[in-house]
Design a protein around this motif. Structure first.
Motif, PDB file in Angstrom:
ATOM      1  N   VAL A 264     159.774 110.553   6.481  1.00 47.01           N
ATOM      2  CA  VAL A 264     159.369 109.909   7.735  1.00 47.01           C
ATOM      3  C   VAL A 264     158.128 109.051   7.501  1.00 47.01           C
ATOM      4  O   VAL A 264     158.068 107.890   7.928  1.00 47.01           O
ATOM      5  N   ALA A 265     157.136 109.623   6.812  1.00 45.67           N
ATOM      6  CA  ALA A 265     155.912 108.873   6.519  1.00 45.67           C
ATOM      7  C   ALA A 265     156.209 107.646   5.677  1.00 45.67           C
ATOM      8  O   ALA A 265     155.659 106.560   5.903  1.00 45.67           O
ATOM      9  N   GLY A 266     157.109 107.794   4.704  1.00 48.14           N
ATOM     10  CA  GLY A 266     157.482 106.662   3.862  1.00 48.14           C
ATOM     11  C   GLY A 266     158.208 105.586   4.639  1.00 48.14           C
ATOM     12  O   GLY A 266     157.950 104.392   4.456  1.00 48.14           O
ATOM     13  N   ALA A 267     159.130 106.002   5.526  1.00 51.09           N
ATOM     14  CA  ALA A 267     159.891 105.032   6.316  1.00 51.09           C
ATOM     15  C   ALA A 267     158.993 104.256   7.257  1.00 51.09           C
ATOM     16  O   ALA A 267     159.056 103.020   7.334  1.00 51.09           O
ATOM     17  N   VAL A 268     158.131 104.960   7.982  1.00 48.21           N
ATOM     18  CA  VAL A 268     157.249 104.302   8.962  1.00 48.21           C
ATOM     19  C   VAL A 268     156.271 103.369   8.259  1.00 48.21           C
ATOM     20  O   VAL A 268     156.087 102.211   8.665  1.00 48.21           O
TER      21      VAL A 268
END
Length: 310
Positions: A264-268
């Motif tokens: 999630v952190a990588g995608a955002v």
């Protein structure tokens, strides 16, 4: 009444701390690509980044060595060859992961790296003689499905890595699976010693590749090299011990699911800070890979293991 409320608050805080610790680690790992690419913009190439970053962790290794004294070397003597293999595997894993983040697209690299449950299941079956239960077979099927969708090459008509970033991410994931198998195999060795071995392995492999390839130190300022060292001394140390703390104080099947927040952190962060676009097939393949990781976490409920090296 007041003391009861205080004890309840303390109990809730104690229960929540491992969750926050794992979320912190997952967030930092998810945005780890940003300082790497920032350093690259200032001329510090991937192998030299890896070398400086992991050299930055040596202050912790020195503290561990100082506190444990001869016990440190006695633990190394318990399993010298597996620990040497662990150092090399960790070195390859961390070096290829950093190079993949510089070569490939952030989310694609993270998702292909998260194929590690596939490799872990195969390694456990082939080399550790672990039985393939229904859940293990489910992990294999779903992970392979995700890999096929992610790597499908329309021009070739079959799945194949799209470029250097894909290859590096796959190599990193395979070595991560081997690394954690070695962590289980060396269960008599303490986590601090295994963490020190893993960090030193990254220095050894990146330094060896620098010598082998003849890549000279780029013309960067001492300040830029210092930033890379500080990323290792602070960010890498925090990420590692946050994971170790969280996994130690929480069932592994729960901690493994929380660590998926890295995606999630990588995608955002990648969607916000880069021009990279996640294709539909990557959404589909990535979803299957995440499901496989979740199933793998459920499988760990049957065979818990508190050691984790990152």
């Amino acid at each position: 009444m007041g003391s009861i409320r205080d004890s309840d608050r303390a109990a809730k805080l104690h229960a929540a701390t491992p969750v926050f610790s794992l979320l912190l680690a997952a967030t930092l790992w998810g945005v780890f690509w940003f300082p790497l690419r920032w350093l690259e913009q200032y001329g510090l190439t991937g192998l030299w980044q890896t070398f400086f970053i992991y050299t930055g962790t040596l202050w912790v290794v020195i503290i561990i060595l100082w506190r444990q004294g001869m016990n440190f070397f006695q633990e190394l003597g318990m399993a010298p060859w597996p620990l040497l293999f662990m150092a090399l595997t960790s070195g390859v894993c961390n070096t290829t992961f950093i190079l993949a983040m510089l070569e490939g697209e952030v989310m694609r690299v993270l998702l292909l790296f998260y194929l590690s449950p596939l490799w872990a299941t195969l390694i456990g079956w082939l080399f550790l003689k672990e039985e393939l239960h229904a859940l293990s077979i489910g992990v294999l099927i779903v992970a392979i499905g995700g890999a096929v969708v992610m790597l499908w090459h329309p021009g070739m008509g079959y799945p194949w890595p799209a470029g250097k970033g894909d290859w590096l991410a796959l190599v990193a994931g395979i070595n991560f699976a081997i690394l954690n198998s070695l962590v289980r195999f060396t269960d008599r060795v303490s986590i601090p010693v295994k963490t020190s071995v893993a960090w030193f392995g990254a220095i050894l492999v990146s330094g060896g590749l620098i010598l082998f390839t003849g890549i000279g130190l780029p013309e960067v300022s001492f300040q830029v090299a210092g930033y890379a060292w500080m990323i290792g001394a602070l960010m890498m140390v925090i990420m590692t011990f946050s994971v170790v703390y969280g996994v130690t104080h929480m069932p592994v099947h729960r901690s493994a699911v929380i660590l998926l927040f890295e995606l999630v952190a990588g995608a955002v962060s990648s969607q916000w800070l880069t021009q990279e676009v996640i294709l539909p097939k990557e959404w589909i393949g990535g979803t299957l890979i995440v499901i496989a990781a979740w199933l793998s976490a459920r499988r760990q409920l049957q065979n818990p293991d508190k050691d984790l090296i990152v």
